[in-house]
Design an enzyme around this catalytic site. Structure first.
Site, PDB file in Angstrom:
ATOM      1  N   ASP A 138     -13.652  42.086  -8.411  1.00 31.83           N
ATOM      2  CA  ASP A 138     -13.882  42.891  -9.618  1.00 31.83           C
ATOM      3  C   ASP A 138     -15.072  42.372 -10.412  1.00 31.83           C
ATOM      4  O   ASP A 138     -15.675  41.353 -10.081  1.00 31.83           O
ATOM      5  CB  ASP A 138     -12.625  42.874 -10.499  1.00 31.83           C
ATOM      6  CG  ASP A 138     -11.408  43.453  -9.798  1.00 31.83           C
ATOM      7  OD1 ASP A 138     -11.597  44.253  -8.863  1.00 31.83           O
ATOM      8  OD2 ASP A 138     -10.281  43.084 -10.165  1.00 31.83           O
ATOM      9  N   TYR A 168      -7.350  32.833  -2.738  1.00 36.04           N
ATOM     10  CA  TYR A 168      -7.947  32.943  -4.073  1.00 36.04           C
ATOM     11  C   TYR A 168      -7.565  31.723  -4.905  1.00 36.04           C
ATOM     12  O   TYR A 168      -6.546  31.076  -4.656  1.00 36.04           O
ATOM     13  CB  TYR A 168      -7.455  34.206  -4.784  1.00 36.04           C
ATOM     14  CG  TYR A 168      -8.192  35.471  -4.401  1.00 36.04           C
ATOM     15  CD1 TYR A 168      -9.289  35.913  -5.136  1.00 36.04           C
ATOM     16  CD2 TYR A 168      -7.783  36.236  -3.312  1.00 36.04           C
ATOM     17  CE1 TYR A 168      -9.963  37.076  -4.794  1.00 36.04           C
ATOM     18  CE2 TYR A 168      -8.448  37.396  -2.954  1.00 36.04           C
ATOM     19  CZ  TYR A 168      -9.533  37.817  -3.706  1.00 36.04           C
ATOM     20  OH  TYR A 168     -10.200  38.966  -3.366  1.00 36.04           O
TER      21      TYR A 168
END
Length: 556
Positions: A96, A161
Site C-alpha cells: 500500500d 512481513y
C-alpha cells in the site's frame, strides 16, 4: 440452406500486428542480438512518497519508476512500452501507500543481449544499469532466468512481513479525561465489569502530571494545560498569553521526552504476544479488510508464524518488531491485525474478542499507521523445486542479505524512526481512538435508564464505531494466567494435534463404554432368552408327562 439464403460471412479477426500510429510502422528496428527471456526481477524499496507499488496511471508508484527505467535502459522494447501486460508483468506482493519492502519480486519477459556473456555477467550488468538510473530509495538486487510457467504471484508459497511499533503505543487513555477512560470504568458501558482498573497506566499519567507541577507549580500547570491558542490579533499580542504559549511549548517538550522514555513491562509485552498468537492458523479475516463478506471463501487466510521480538531502543525510543509469516494477505489485513491486538492490550480486553472477530459478527477495526509496515521477503518453496529441475537457480533472498540490510538501515528504518519523531504518527492515531465517546446522548442518561438497557442495546445505539472495545464481556483477568504462548506454527500444530488426540481418546472411551453397554445388554438379553427357553422346555416336558399319564393302556 435454401438457394435464396446467402452463406454467413466470416467475422474478420482484428490485426494486432501494428500499433495505431499515423503511418502504421514499427517504432524501432529489431536487433537480432536481443533475446526475450522470462525472468524474476528482485528488488527492494522504501515506500515513503509513493502511492504504493502497483502501476496506477499518472500516480507516482514504485512500478512506474521501475518500468520507466527498464525502457530507458533498453530492457523493454518501445513496442511493448505502452502496456505492462505485453511483457507478462506480474508482481509477487502488492504494498500500500507508504509501505516499504526489503525484498520483492516481479516476473516478466525482458530483452537481453546475451552475445558472448554469461548469466552472471548479464545479471551484474542489469543491476549496475538499473541502480545508476533509479532513485536511491529503490534498489535492484538481481535478475535471474525462470521457467516459462513461473508466475510471481501464483508461484509464491508464502510471504514474510514485519511491523515496527513504538512501545509507548501501549500507554492507555489519559487519566480523568472524558471519553473512553471513564467509560471503561463504568459498568453500565463496559459490559457490566465491576473491577476494571489499570494501575500501570494510572501511574504513568500521575507521574507525568507531578513532573509538570514540580516544574511550574499546581496553579500555573493547570492554567497551561487549559491554554488554547487563539488567532485573534489582540489576544495574540497579549504578553500574558505569549508567556503562557511559551510555557505550553516547554511543557509539551517535557511530555514528549517523558513519553519517549516509556518502557513496556514484561506483563504487557506477554499479553501482546498472547493477543498476536490468536491469529495463528486458519481463520476468517473478513473483518480485517474491506469489501469482504463472511461467507466468501477468499476471506480465509492461513498464518504460519507470528513472533513478537524483545524491544530495542533507538534514539531514546523503545520499539518492538512483529514478524508475521503468512500464506497470503488481504488489503489492510496486517495493519488491522496490529491495531486490534494493541487496542485489546490498551483497553484490557480478553483474547476472546479477537476470536470473536473471526465469526460472522461485524467489527469496525481501525487500521494501524502504515509507517511501520514493510515486506521482508516472499518465499518460493515449491517453485524452487521446479526451477532446480529445469536447471535454473532457486530464488533465494539470502543471496542479497547484505544489500537488503543496507537498504533497511539507510532508508527503511531511518525513515520510520525520523518520521515518527517529527510527526508523532502513532501518538496521534491512538489519541484519535481514545477521543471517541460511547455516545453523548447515552452518556447523559440517568443511572436508572442505563441499567434498564442491555450492553448490546447500548452498543447498537452508540455513535462510537469502536464501542466493542468498551463493551467487551471479558477482560484480562478472565484469561488463563501463564497460558502457553504459541508463537509459531509448529507449536500451534502441536497444540491442535494434542486437542485432536484428546478428542480421539474421548471418542474411543465413549465407543468402549457403548460396546460394553451393548455387551451387557446382550448378556442380559441372552440370559433372559435362556431362562425363557428353559421355561418353555419345562412346560413341554410337563405337557408330555401329562399326555402320557392320560393315555389308556392297551390290552395285551
Amino acid at each position: 440452406m435454401s438457394a435464396e439464403q446467402e452463406p454467413p460471412t466470416k467475422k474478420q479477426k482484428p490485426n494486432y500486428n501494428f500499433r495505431k500510429d499515423e503511418d502504421y510502422t514499427r517504432l524501432e528496428e529489431k536487433n537480432p542480438d536481443l533475446k526475450k527471456r522470462k525472468v524474476a526481477m528482485i528488488f527492494g524499496y522504501a515506500g515513503t512518497g509513493y502511492s504504493g507499488l502497483q502501476y496506477n496511471g499518472v500516480h507516482k508508484t514504485i512500478e512506474k519508476e521501475i518500468w520507466e527505467n527498464l525502457i530507458l535502459n533498453g530492457y523493454v522494447s518501445k513496442d511493448n512500452a505502452v502496456d505492462l501486460k505485453k511483457t507478462g508483468w506480474q508482481r509477487c506482493a502488492r504494498t500500500d501507500k507508504g509501505v516499504h519492502a526489503l525484498g520483492n519480486l516481479i516476473s516478466f519477459k525482458i530483452q537481453f543481449n546475451e552475445k558472448d556473456k554469461s548469466k552472471e555477467e548479464i545479471e551484474k550488468e542489469f543491476i549496475s544499469k538499473m541502480n545508476a538510473t533509479l532513485p536511491d530509495q529503490i534498489k535492484m538486487f538481481g535478475c535471474q532466468r525462470v521457467t516459462g510457467g513461473f508466475d510471481a504471484k501464483n508461484s509464491c508459497s508464502s510471504r514474510m512481513y514485519e511491523y515496527l511499533l513504538p512501545t509507548y503505543s501501549f500507554i492507555g487513555p489519559e487519566k480523568n479525561k472524558s471519553g473512553i477512560y471513564n467509560e471503561l470504568r463504568d459498568k453500565n458501558f463496559n459490559g457490566g465489569y465491576d473491577n476494571y482498573e489499570d494501575l500501570e497506566n494510572d501511574k504513568y499519567w500521575d507521574d507525568l502530571k507531578q513532573l509538570g507541577i514540580e516544574k511550574f507549580g499546581k496553579e500555573l500547570y493547570e492554567e497551561i494545560k487549559n491554554f488554547k491558542f487563539s488567532t485573534d490579533k489582540e489576544e495574540a499580542l497579549d504578553p500574558e498569553r505569549i508567556s503562557l504559549y511559551e510555557k505550553s511549548k516547554t511543557l509539551k517538550a517535557m511530555e514528549t521526552n517523558f513519553k519517549n522514555s516509556y518502557r513496556i513491562s514484561e506483563k504487557k509485552l506477554n499479553d501482546f504476544r498472547m493477543m498476536m498468537s490468536q491469529y495463528l492458523g486458519y481463520h476468517n479475516f473478513h473483518n480485517y479488510t474491506i469489501g469482504q463478506s463472511f461467507k466468501s471463501a477468499s476471506s480465509f487466510r492461513y498464518m504460519i508464524n507470528i513472533n513478537v521480538e524483545d524491544p530495542i531502543v533507538n534514539n531514546g525510543i523503545e520499539w518492538v518488531k512483529i514478524k508475521i509469516h503468512g500464506q497470503s494477505f488481504m488489503l489492510h489485513q496486517i495493519r488491522k491485525m496490529i491495531a486490534m491486538a494493541v487496542l485489546c492490550c490498551r483497553y484490557q480486553c480478553s483474547k476472546d474478542l479477537i476470536q470473536e472477530s473471526f465469526t460472522s459478527k461485524r467489527f469496525n477495526i481501525p487500521k494501524a499507521p502504515p509507517l511501520g509496515l514493510y515486506l521482508n521477503h516472499p518465499i518460493f518453496d515449491f517453485a524452487n523445486k521446479k526451477l532446480a529441475q529445469n536447471g535454473h537457480l532457486p530464488i533465494d533472498f539470502s543471496r542479497f542479505e547484505k544489500e537488503m540490510d543496507l537498504l533497511q538501515k539507510n532508508h527503511v528504518f531511518d525513515k520510520i524512526y525520523n518520521v515518527e519523531v517529527e510527526e508523532n504518527i502513532y501518538t496521534t492515531f491512538f489519541k484519535f481512538i481514545d477521543g471517541f465517546k460511547f455516545n453523548n446522548e447515552i452518556s447523559e442518561l440517568s443511572v436508572q435508564d442505563k441499567e434498564s438497557k442491555s450492553t448490546e442495546e447500548l452498543e447498537q445505539n452508540s455513535s462510537n464505531p469502536f464501542a466493542f472495545f468498551i463493551n467487551c464481556k471479558k477482560r484480562w483477568d478472565d484469561d488463563i494466567e501463564n497460558e502457553i504462548l504459541y508463537i509459531d506454527d509448529s507449536n500451534f500444530k502441536k497444540m491442535k494435534e494434542e486437542e485432536k488426540e484428546k478428542k480421539r481418546l474421548i471418542r474411543l472411551e465413549k465407543r468402549n463404554e457403548r460396546l460394553a453397554q451393548e455387551a451387557l445388554e446382550k448378556k442380559v438379553s441372552g440370559a433372559a432368552e435362556e431362562s425363557k427357553a428353559e421355561d418353555v422346555n419345562k412346560d413341554e416336558e410337563v405337557k408330555s408327562e401329562n399326555t402320557t399319564s392320560t393315555e389308556p393302556k392297551q390290552d395285551a
